[in-house]
Design a protein around this motif. Structure first.
Motif, mmCIF file in Angstrom:
data_model
loop_
_atom_site.group_PDB
_atom_site.id
_atom_site.type_symbol
_atom_site.label_atom_id
_atom_site.label_comp_id
_atom_site.label_asym_id
_atom_site.label_seq_id
_atom_site.Cartn_x
_atom_site.Cartn_y
_atom_site.Cartn_z
ATOM 1 N N ASP A 15 4.413 -60.223 -39.586
ATOM 2 C CA ASP A 15 3.482 -58.917 -39.656
ATOM 3 C C ASP A 15 4.057 -58.019 -37.889
ATOM 4 N N VAL A 16 3.744 -58.557 -37.140
ATOM 5 C CA VAL A 16 4.624 -58.544 -35.612
ATOM 6 C C VAL A 16 5.569 -57.894 -35.733
ATOM 7 N N GLN A 17 6.471 -58.687 -36.947
ATOM 8 C CA GLN A 17 7.438 -58.379 -36.326
ATOM 9 C C GLN A 17 8.272 -57.005 -36.881
ATOM 10 N N GLN A 18 6.925 -56.705 -38.243
ATOM 11 C CA GLN A 18 7.543 -55.912 -39.046
ATOM 12 C C GLN A 18 6.586 -54.799 -38.197
ATOM 13 N N ALA A 19 5.644 -54.528 -37.983
ATOM 14 C CA ALA A 19 4.835 -53.409 -37.007
ATOM 15 C C ALA A 19 5.971 -52.912 -35.769
ATOM 16 N N GLN A 20 6.796 -53.963 -35.452
ATOM 17 C CA GLN A 20 7.485 -53.776 -34.046
ATOM 18 C C GLN A 20 8.450 -53.074 -34.676
ATOM 19 N N GLN A 21 9.440 -53.589 -35.634
ATOM 20 C CA GLN A 21 10.410 -52.589 -36.501
ATOM 21 C C GLN A 21 10.167 -50.796 -37.086
ATOM 22 N N GLN A 22 8.405 -50.529 -37.227
ATOM 23 C CA GLN A 22 8.367 -49.277 -37.431
ATOM 24 C C GLN A 22 8.300 -48.840 -36.511
ATOM 25 N N ALA A 23 7.720 -49.310 -34.818
ATOM 26 C CA ALA A 23 7.595 -48.616 -34.155
ATOM 27 C C ALA A 23 9.250 -48.125 -33.278
ATOM 28 N N ASP A 24 9.753 -48.734 -33.892
ATOM 29 C CA ASP A 24 11.093 -48.725 -33.125
ATOM 30 C C ASP A 24 11.302 -47.711 -33.675
ATOM 31 N N ASP A 25 11.473 -47.220 -35.419
ATOM 32 C CA ASP A 25 12.357 -46.675 -36.092
ATOM 33 C C ASP A 25 11.817 -45.050 -35.688
ATOM 34 N N SER A 82 4.021 -63.687 -37.850
ATOM 35 C CA SER A 82 5.311 -63.794 -36.538
ATOM 36 C C SER A 82 6.113 -62.285 -37.826
#
Length: 130
Positions: free
Chosen positions: A76-86, A74
């Motif tokens: 890692d998924v949130q971190q990847a989503q944050q990077q994509a949003d940034d 969870s």
């Protein structure tokens, strides 16, 4: 005929069991290497047990460390989503070619850049190679 049919069903069952085990095994190995709190010796020990007692070790790992697996996944998924949003925000905030040309025209009018530099900036903004 029915004997052959049940052999096919039996083969499909074992194929499903093998593929399920491989998915669990790869998830466990991925989780082992993703876990920053577990030191290298414990990771090596888990791998050794996975080699010599694969089914039992996989079952014990999923029972003992399943919650931590879910939390790490969870995170890692949130971190990847944050990077994509940034990245999306950064890309969306970049200026359009018209804005770049307008800024270059202001610099030209102010005498900061020459006409040749303005043409180069204009070609770059329009995506032309020069």
């Amino acid at each position: 005929m029915w004997n052959n049919f049940w052999n096919i069903i039996w083969l499909m069952f074992w194929a499903f069991a093998l593929i399920s085990y491989l998915f669990a095994l790869f998830a466990i190995i991925g989780d082992l290497f993703r876990d920053r709190e577990l030191n290298g010796w414990w990771k090596a020990l888990w791998i050794i047990f996975l080699i010599f007692l694969p089914f039992l070790t996989a079952l014990v790992y999923l029972i003992a460390r399943g919650r931590g697996m879910a939390e790490r996944q969870s995170r890692d998924v949130q971190q990847a989503q944050q990077q994509a949003d940034d990245y999306i925000r950064q890309t969306a905030a970049s200026s359009s070619p018209a804005d770049d040309i307008a800024k270059a025209k202001q610099l030209l009018d102010q005498g900061v850049i020459s006409a040749g530099e303005f043409d180069a900036l204009k070609a770059k903004a329009l995506g032309h190679k020069f």
